[in-house]
Design a protein around this motif. Structure first.
Motif, PDB file in Angstrom:
ATOM      1  N   LYS A  96       9.305 -19.717  -5.248  1.00 44.12           N
ATOM      2  CA  LYS A  96      10.309 -19.976  -4.214  1.00 44.12           C
ATOM      3  C   LYS A  96      11.459 -18.973  -4.313  1.00 44.12           C
ATOM      4  O   LYS A  96      11.618 -18.283  -5.304  1.00 44.12           O
ATOM      5  CB  LYS A  96      10.842 -21.400  -4.354  1.00 44.12           C
ATOM      6  N   ASN A  97      12.231 -18.906  -3.231  1.00 38.75           N
ATOM      7  CA  ASN A  97      13.449 -18.083  -3.163  1.00 38.75           C
ATOM      8  C   ASN A  97      13.175 -16.585  -3.213  1.00 38.75           C
ATOM      9  O   ASN A  97      14.025 -15.814  -3.674  1.00 38.75           O
ATOM     10  CB  ASN A  97      14.437 -18.463  -4.278  1.00 38.75           C
ATOM     11  N   ILE A  98      12.017 -16.156  -2.725  1.00 40.73           N
ATOM     12  CA  ILE A  98      11.781 -14.715  -2.636  1.00 40.73           C
ATOM     13  C   ILE A  98      12.588 -14.154  -1.466  1.00 40.73           C
ATOM     14  O   ILE A  98      12.920 -14.884  -0.522  1.00 40.73           O
ATOM     15  CB  ILE A  98      10.282 -14.393  -2.482  1.00 40.73           C
ATOM     16  N   PRO A  99      12.924 -12.860  -1.488  1.00 39.79           N
ATOM     17  CA  PRO A  99      13.861 -12.294  -0.506  1.00 39.79           C
ATOM     18  C   PRO A  99      13.194 -11.879   0.808  1.00 39.79           C
ATOM     19  O   PRO A  99      13.365 -10.760   1.284  1.00 39.79           O
ATOM     20  CB  PRO A  99      14.415 -11.080  -1.244  1.00 39.79           C
ATOM     21  N   LYS A 105      13.790  -2.784   1.767  1.00 42.42           N
ATOM     22  CA  LYS A 105      14.442  -2.930   0.468  1.00 42.42           C
ATOM     23  C   LYS A 105      13.432  -3.174  -0.647  1.00 42.42           C
ATOM     24  O   LYS A 105      12.351  -3.713  -0.416  1.00 42.42           O
ATOM     25  CB  LYS A 105      15.457  -4.086   0.490  1.00 42.42           C
ATOM     26  N   ILE A 106      13.842  -2.782  -1.852  1.00 44.99           N
ATOM     27  CA  ILE A 106      13.131  -3.130  -3.073  1.00 44.99           C
ATOM     28  C   ILE A 106      14.139  -3.797  -3.998  1.00 44.99           C
ATOM     29  O   ILE A 106      15.213  -3.243  -4.276  1.00 44.99           O
ATOM     30  CB  ILE A 106      12.524  -1.896  -3.760  1.00 44.99           C
ATOM     31  N   PHE A 107      13.821  -4.987  -4.480  1.00 40.05           N
ATOM     32  CA  PHE A 107      14.707  -5.749  -5.354  1.00 40.05           C
ATOM     33  C   PHE A 107      14.157  -5.721  -6.779  1.00 40.05           C
ATOM     34  O   PHE A 107      12.979  -6.013  -6.997  1.00 40.05           O
ATOM     35  CB  PHE A 107      14.815  -7.200  -4.886  1.00 40.05           C
ATOM     36  N   LYS A 108      15.025  -5.399  -7.727  1.00 43.96           N
ATOM     37  CA  LYS A 108      14.626  -5.435  -9.133  1.00 43.96           C
ATOM     38  C   LYS A 108      15.113  -6.732  -9.776  1.00 43.96           C
ATOM     39  O   LYS A 108      16.295  -7.058  -9.701  1.00 43.96           O
ATOM     40  CB  LYS A 108      15.180  -4.242  -9.898  1.00 43.96           C
ATOM     41  N   SER A 110       8.885  -4.166 -19.986  1.00 42.45           N
ATOM     42  CA  SER A 110       9.711  -5.239 -20.557  1.00 42.45           C
ATOM     43  C   SER A 110       9.515  -6.576 -19.863  1.00 42.45           C
ATOM     44  O   SER A 110      10.133  -7.569 -20.257  1.00 42.45           O
ATOM     45  CB  SER A 110      11.195  -4.837 -20.491  1.00 42.45           C
ATOM     46  N   GLY A 111       8.695  -6.619 -18.822  1.00 41.52           N
ATOM     47  CA  GLY A 111       8.494  -7.857 -18.086  1.00 41.52           C
ATOM     48  C   GLY A 111       9.434  -8.039 -16.920  1.00 41.52           C
ATOM     49  O   GLY A 111       9.367  -9.056 -16.214  1.00 41.52           O
ATOM     50  N   ASN A 112      10.341  -7.089 -16.692  1.00 37.93           N
ATOM     51  CA  ASN A 112      11.139  -7.095 -15.476  1.00 37.93           C
ATOM     52  C   ASN A 112      10.259  -6.582 -14.339  1.00 37.93           C
ATOM     53  O   ASN A 112       9.281  -5.874 -14.571  1.00 37.93           O
ATOM     54  CB  ASN A 112      12.368  -6.203 -15.636  1.00 37.93           C
ATOM     55  N   PHE A 113      10.585  -6.925 -13.106  1.00 39.97           N
ATOM     56  CA  PHE A 113       9.698  -6.564 -12.002  1.00 39.97           C
ATOM     57  C   PHE A 113      10.473  -6.295 -10.733  1.00 39.97           C
ATOM     58  O   PHE A 113      11.666  -6.605 -10.621  1.00 39.97           O
ATOM     59  CB  PHE A 113       8.661  -7.671 -11.768  1.00 39.97           C
ATOM     60  N   ILE A 114       9.773  -5.674  -9.780  1.00 39.63           N
ATOM     61  CA  ILE A 114      10.360  -5.447  -8.457  1.00 39.63           C
ATOM     62  C   ILE A 114       9.562  -6.209  -7.409  1.00 39.63           C
ATOM     63  O   ILE A 114       8.362  -6.471  -7.583  1.00 39.63           O
ATOM     64  CB  ILE A 114      10.419  -3.957  -8.081  1.00 39.63           C
ATOM     65  N   LEU A 115      10.242  -6.577  -6.339  1.00 43.19           N
ATOM     66  CA  LEU A 115       9.609  -7.104  -5.141  1.00 43.19           C
ATOM     67  C   LEU A 115      10.021  -6.226  -3.978  1.00 43.19           C
ATOM     68  O   LEU A 115      11.205  -5.912  -3.818  1.00 43.19           O
ATOM     69  CB  LEU A 115      10.026  -8.553  -4.877  1.00 43.19           C
ATOM     70  N   GLY A 116       9.040  -5.808  -3.173  1.00 42.25           N
ATOM     71  CA  GLY A 116       9.338  -4.988  -2.009  1.00 42.25           C
ATOM     72  C   GLY A 116       9.227  -5.788  -0.735  1.00 42.25           C
ATOM     73  O   GLY A 116       8.281  -6.558  -0.558  1.00 42.25           O
ATOM     74  N   THR A 117      10.198  -5.637   0.137  1.00 39.83           N
ATOM     75  CA  THR A 117      10.171  -6.245   1.460  1.00 39.83           C
ATOM     76  C   THR A 117      10.664  -5.199   2.445  1.00 39.83           C
ATOM     77  O   THR A 117      11.084  -4.108   2.039  1.00 39.83           O
ATOM     78  CB  THR A 117      11.034  -7.512   1.489  1.00 39.83           C
ATOM     79  N   SER A 142       1.790 -11.224  -0.937  1.00 40.80           N
ATOM     80  CA  SER A 142       1.148 -11.099   0.382  1.00 40.80           C
ATOM     81  C   SER A 142       1.959 -11.926   1.371  1.00 40.80           C
ATOM     82  O   SER A 142       1.529 -12.972   1.834  1.00 40.80           O
ATOM     83  CB  SER A 142      -0.301 -11.584   0.333  1.00 40.80           C
ATOM     84  N   GLU A 143       3.167 -11.426   1.665  1.00 43.62           N
ATOM     85  CA  GLU A 143       4.206 -12.131   2.410  1.00 43.62           C
ATOM     86  C   GLU A 143       4.846 -13.189   1.516  1.00 43.62           C
ATOM     87  O   GLU A 143       6.030 -13.171   1.257  1.00 43.62           O
ATOM     88  CB  GLU A 143       3.686 -12.726   3.721  1.00 43.62           C
ATOM     89  N   THR A 144       4.065 -14.135   1.021  1.00 45.30           N
ATOM     90  CA  THR A 144       4.551 -15.036  -0.012  1.00 45.30           C
ATOM     91  C   THR A 144       4.304 -14.391  -1.373  1.00 45.30           C
ATOM     92  O   THR A 144       3.649 -13.356  -1.471  1.00 45.30           O
ATOM     93  CB  THR A 144       3.827 -16.392   0.052  1.00 45.30           C
TER      94      THR A 144
END
Length: 287
Positions: A247-250, A271-274, A261-268, A229-231
């Motif tokens: 910390k250090n989110i994009p 962009k979407i970062f894996k 497998s426990g890998n994840f994405i973050l969307g901003t 939620s932003e953070t």
């Protein structure tokens, strides 16, 4: 003598010549380290409500604005690809929500024209409800039961679906975001606060404060609850402490989803970062 010197030289190289990439960490959660291994460009939109299906395909809602106004479209990034694709059959600009039925390996979409299911064979969405059926968000629990939200009185309300019949949950209203974990616990955000209604309790419990500016997603991996939620914050399921900050989110994140497998994405925005777990170890010289 020169052979002894050569052996000493080789020993030093093996001991201290560590690749820098093996030591680099982009993000840390508890004692786990992750690196960005893929970046998907999604254009001038916010990615929201992201979900992996059982096969490794990533579905997400893109929220943006054009000359017609605001729009919501559902797209998919298929496994081993990098481009987001449209899903034929969905209403253009009015597809709001995604839910994965893990029990039956189906993906459902909530739209302004009813509920759709993804047809893997045809690679398209198929209507499975009345086209006049109204909903905003859709959720599915571990048993395959479907839940929706609607706002008939300008207040977001939660319903259980029994065929075409809607059964209202009166303890849930004015929700911002919600998610159901694999134990059928309901986590939701209301008034910038995170709550949980556990499956064996009748009263919701307050967990902690979260920021909410119109976009957020709750997600789970094993027994950890994450809130984008932003953070990006998280808490272990049985922890009584406060939410922990990653910390250090994009940037300001609006989506999060974990694969098997426990890998994840973050969307901003744009962009979407894996993120993939970094299992490399760094060795340091000992005096």
């Amino acid at each position: 003598m020169k052979y002894i010197i050569l052996l000493l030289f080789i020993h030093k190289c093996v001991t201290f010549d560590v690749p820098k990439s093996g030591c680099k960490t982009d993000l840390t959660i508890d004692d786990d380290h992750y690196n960005v291994t893929e970046t998907y460009n999604v254009g001038d939109v916010y990615p929201t409500d992201a979900h992996y299906d059982p096969y490794g395909n990533l579905f997400f809602v893109e929220y943006g604005r054009n000359y017609k106004g605001y729009f919501f479209n559902i797209k998919v990034i298929k496994q081993n690809t990098t481009d987001a694709q449209n899903i034929p059959g969905l209403p253009d600009g009015e597809s709001y929500s995604i839910a994965v039925d893990k029990k039956n390996a189906n993906v459902y979409f909530g739209t302004s024209k009813g509920i759709f299911v993804f047809n893997y064979y045809r690679n398209e969405a198929t209507l499975v409800s009345n086209p006049d059926f109204k909903l905003n968000m859709i959720f599915i629990d571990k048993d395959g039961n479907k839940y929706i939200t609607d706002n008939p009185n300008d207040t977001e309300e939660l319903y259980l679906l029994a065929g075409d019949k809607k059964i209202r949950f009166r303890s849930f209203e004015a929700l911002n975001e919600m998610a159901i974990d694999d134990k059928n616990n309901f986590y939701y955000i209301k008034d910038e606060k995170l709550f949980v209604l556990k499956s064996n309790l009748s009263k919701a419990q307050f967990i902690g404060n979260v920021s909410y500016k119109g976009f957020a997603q709750i997600s789970f991996y094993e027994e950890v609850v994450f809130v984008a939620s932003e953070t990006l914050t998280y808490i272990h399921e049985n922890d009584t402490g406060s939410l922990k900050l990653v910390k250090n989110i994009p940037g300001k994140v609006t989506a999060i989803s974990f694969d098997n497998s426990g890998n994840f994405i973050l969307g901003t925005y744009g962009k979407i970062f894996k993120y993939t777990a970094n299992n490399n170890e760094c060795y340091h010289r000992k005096n």
